[in-house]
Design a protein around this motif. Structure first.
Motif, short mmCIF file in Angstrom:
data_model
loop_
_atom_site.label_atom_id
_atom_site.label_comp_id
_atom_site.label_asym_id
_atom_site.label_seq_id
_atom_site.Cartn_x
_atom_site.Cartn_y
_atom_site.Cartn_z
N LEU A 8 45.84 -26.16 4.54
CA LEU A 8 44.48 -26.35 5.37
C LEU A 8 44.99 -26.76 6.43
CD1 LEU A 8 41.53 -25.93 2.90
CD2 LEU A 8 42.45 -24.80 4.79
N GLU A 9 45.46 -28.36 6.56
CA GLU A 9 45.86 -29.35 6.84
C GLU A 9 47.27 -29.45 7.73
OE1 GLU A 9 45.64 -33.23 4.97
OE2 GLU A 9 43.33 -33.01 4.41
N GLN A 10 47.59 -28.12 7.71
CA GLN A 10 49.52 -27.90 8.42
C GLN A 10 49.31 -28.57 9.99
OE1 GLN A 10 50.43 -24.25 7.39
NE2 GLN A 10 49.07 -23.16 7.89
N ASP A 11 48.35 -27.32 10.29
CA ASP A 11 48.59 -27.95 11.63
C ASP A 11 47.74 -28.85 12.55
OD1 ASP A 11 48.68 -27.24 14.58
OD2 ASP A 11 47.93 -24.96 14.55
N PRO A 12 48.59 -30.07 12.85
CA PRO A 12 47.80 -31.41 13.10
C PRO A 12 46.65 -30.87 14.63
CG PRO A 12 50.10 -31.75 13.65
CD PRO A 12 50.04 -30.00 13.03
N THR A 13 47.54 -29.67 15.60
CA THR A 13 47.03 -29.64 16.14
C THR A 13 45.91 -28.46 16.26
OG1 THR A 13 48.25 -27.95 17.19
CG2 THR A 13 48.75 -29.79 17.70
N ASP A 14 45.19 -28.22 14.93
CA ASP A 14 44.98 -27.54 15.01
C ASP A 14 43.97 -28.07 13.81
OD1 ASP A 14 41.66 -25.45 15.68
OD2 ASP A 14 43.11 -24.01 14.90
N ARG A 15 43.56 -28.37 13.59
CA ARG A 15 43.25 -28.93 11.89
C ARG A 15 41.88 -28.68 10.98
NH1 ARG A 15 42.70 -35.51 9.26
NH2 ARG A 15 42.74 -34.99 6.79
N VAL A 16 42.11 -27.94 10.01
CA VAL A 16 40.81 -26.80 9.73
C VAL A 16 40.57 -28.74 8.93
CG1 VAL A 16 39.87 -25.65 8.04
CG2 VAL A 16 42.60 -25.22 9.84
N GLY A 17 39.09 -28.99 9.52
CA GLY A 17 38.23 -29.24 7.94
C GLY A 17 37.73 -28.52 6.88
N TYR A 18 37.11 -29.48 6.27
CA TYR A 18 36.66 -29.25 4.66
C TYR A 18 35.53 -30.33 4.15
CZ TYR A 18 40.13 -31.30 2.19
OH TYR A 18 41.39 -31.56 1.93
N MET A 19 34.82 -29.42 3.44
CA MET A 19 34.40 -30.48 2.47
C MET A 19 33.41 -30.14 1.84
SD MET A 19 30.86 -32.47 4.34
CE MET A 19 29.64 -33.32 3.52
N VAL A 20 32.92 -30.30 0.88
CA VAL A 20 32.00 -30.54 -0.06
C VAL A 20 31.41 -31.78 -1.05
CG1 VAL A 20 32.04 -29.35 -3.09
CG2 VAL A 20 34.65 -29.17 -1.39
N SER A 21 29.90 -31.00 -0.93
CA SER A 21 28.96 -31.76 -1.00
C SER A 21 27.86 -31.17 -1.68
CB SER A 21 28.23 -31.81 0.52
OG SER A 21 27.05 -30.72 0.91
N SER A 22 27.38 -32.11 -3.06
CA SER A 22 26.48 -31.75 -3.81
C SER A 22 25.57 -33.00 -4.13
CB SER A 22 27.10 -30.75 -5.14
OG SER A 22 26.33 -30.53 -6.61
N PRO A 23 24.64 -33.03 -3.80
CA PRO A 23 23.36 -31.44 -3.55
C PRO A 23 23.13 -31.98 -1.69
CG PRO A 23 22.25 -33.74 -3.82
CD PRO A 23 23.25 -34.04 -4.43
N PRO A 24 23.59 -30.73 -1.04
CA PRO A 24 24.17 -30.50 -0.08
C PRO A 24 23.81 -31.93 1.24
CG PRO A 24 22.64 -28.19 -0.65
CD PRO A 24 22.73 -29.52 -1.97
N GLY A 25 24.98 -31.84 1.48
CA GLY A 25 24.67 -32.82 2.30
C GLY A 25 25.31 -34.20 1.99
N GLN A 26 25.63 -34.48 0.46
CA GLN A 26 26.34 -35.61 0.30
C GLN A 26 27.25 -35.26 -0.80
OE1 GLN A 26 23.72 -36.79 -3.23
NE2 GLN A 26 25.00 -38.26 -3.80
N PHE A 27 28.11 -36.38 0.75
CA PHE A 27 30.00 -36.14 0.55
C PHE A 27 30.32 -36.48 -1.14
CE2 PHE A 27 34.46 -37.12 0.72
CZ PHE A 27 34.83 -36.10 1.45
#
Length: 466
Positions: free
Chosen positions: A83-102
């Motif tokens: 997911l993070e292999q391209d530094p110029t076009d880095r893919v962001g990901y996030m898991v939160s529970s409940p929704p919005g709480q990192f």
């Protein structure tokens, strides 16, 4: 201060105009195709990114396993590196529970717009901005926990739109570059076709140039054996123009030759009579010479008038609707005093009104010549009748006399120029020739017929007015 007319500057050549009107639409279509291809490429790239984001968010959601009231995140380092292999076009990901709480991820991702309805287990795609960059975000929410304490997990993956634009640029370049090459090839073919198509015009220009310096009667007609229909039409129009100019010049030459030939004899007679008058000493002899000079001058004036009338009949005729019957009555009234002086009974009979297509001045001249001819040759005590009637869809003007008339052979020459049936003074042989020319210019006919027991009838037939 005398001003000279300036020759207008020539515009674009026909070759350049054709190239402009043929290649400019191609350029416009090429640009429009580029814009359309860019939009289509963006659409397909967006679909590809959305499909990739949907698969990624599902895969990431499968790595988060609920255990009782907690979560087990099985996210290997290899997946994170992908997911993070391209530094110029880095893919962001996030898991939160409940929704919005990192809970897990490489950055805080923006939440979805408030107007979107989120259903558990169904991926949702939306656009947002992350660090002043446009991103496309895939969101998936899943439920976990038991019935007494339900909980919800949100998984988000964001990808920059720069990838979409890069893919679109590559697709557009792959499509437009061959089209550009084809357009250049088509432009070359169009230029060659225009050059070949304009060759007949070049040949026409060369033929016209070869005629420069020649006299008009010696100009041959333009001949183009192989040329488009439009160029043939142009050459035909030029040939018609040359023919019309040739006829006009021929008429002028014929008029000058006729005038010179016919005026030579009366002028020579005038000169000889004046020379003899100058040698006379007695008043009666001088008076006799002056009388002859006067008669010769009258004949010359009549000849000049007839020649000018003949020249006028050869000009363009402006046809309009007029009342032939009213014009005939008017001309007959004007000739009544001369008819009475000549001892001739002049009258009119026929229609009260008859509309024909004609030019009033020329028709008046033809009537004057017909009545003058009848009064001159019918003789004292004769009857001359001017008649107007309609016959077979034509307006007919007739001038009939009961004079000596003409024989059948003489009637065949009556409309020829300078032909005279008798040597009576006062005529010059042009009156009936002018009548025939006027009839021809009006699209009508002139004819001469015998009258029983004696006499001559001259008929002028003209087209009726609509």
């Amino acid at each position: 201060m005398k001003q000279t007319a300036q020759t207008p500057a020539p515009g674009l050549s026909l070759r350049r105009q054709l190239l402009l009107w043929l290649l400019l639409p191609q350029l416009v279509l090429w640009l429009a195709g580029g814009v359309l291809a860019w939009r289509v490429a963006l659409n397909y790239a967006e679909k590809g990114i959305d499909q990739s984001l949907t698969q990624s968010v599902r895969s990431l959601a499968r790595q988060v396993k609920p255990i009782g009231s907690g979560l087990l995140v099985d996210f290997p380092r290899a997946a994170q590196d992908i997911l993070e292999q391209d530094p110029t076009d880095r893919v962001g990901y996030m898991v939160s529970s409940p929704p919005g709480q990192f809970v897990l991820g490489n950055g805080q991702l923006p939440p979805p717009p408030g107007n979107l309805v989120i259903e558990a287990g169904e991926p949702l795609i939306y656009e947002a901005r992350l660090a002043d960059k446009a991103v496309r975000v895939a969101l998936l929410e899943v439920n976990y926990g038991d019935a007494d304490s339900p909980q919800r997990l949100r998984v988000q993956i964001a990808k920059s739109l720069a990838v979409q634009q890069r893919i679109a640029r590559e697709l557009v370049a792959d499509m437009l570059l061959p089209l550009l090459v084809l357009s250049l090839l088509l432009g070359a073919l169009v230029y060659a076709g225009i050059t070949r198509g304009l060759r007949p015009l070049k040949r026409l220009e060369a033929q016209l140039g070869d005629r420069t310096g020649r006299t008009l009667p010696a100009l041959p007609l333009i001949e183009l054996t192989q040329a488009p229909q439009e160029v043939h039409s142009l050459a035909t129009a030029v040939n018609q123009l040359l023919d019309a100019v040739r006829r006009s010049v021929g008429q002028e030459k014929r008029f000058l030759n006729d005038a010179a030939h016919q005026l030579r004899t009366p002028l020579a007679g005038l000169v000889s009579q004046t020379e003899l008058a100058l040698q006379e000493t007695s008043l009666p002899a001088i008076k006799d010479r002056v009388v002859k000079v006067h008669a010769g001058a009258l004949r010359s004036a009549h000849l000049v008038h007839q020649l000018l009338s003949l020249a006028r009949t050869e000009a363009e005729v402006n046809l309009q609707s007029l009342d032939l019957a009213a014009l005939a009555r008017e001309v007959a009234r004007e000739w009544t005093p001369k008819a009475l002086a000549a001892g001739v009974d002049l009258g009119y009979e026929g229609e009260d009104t008859l509309l024909v297509q004609g030019e009033k001045l020329l028709l008046r001249e033809s009537m004057n010549n017909l009545i003058d001819n009848a009064l001159h040759y019918a003789g004292r005590g004769a009857t001359v009748t001017v008649r107007v009637r309609s016959e077979a869809g034509q307006g007919v003007l007739e001038v009939e006399d009961d004079g000596p008339g003409l024989s059948g052979s003489d009637r065949g020459h009556v409309f020829e120029r300078f032909w005279r049936a008798s040597e009576l003074p006062g005529g010059c042989g042009l009156g009936l020739a002018i009548v025939a020319e006027i009839a021809n210019r009006h699209g009508g006919t002139a004819s001469a017929h015998a009258v029983l027991p004696t006499g001559l009838l001259v008929r002028l037939a003209l087209p009726l007015s609509a």
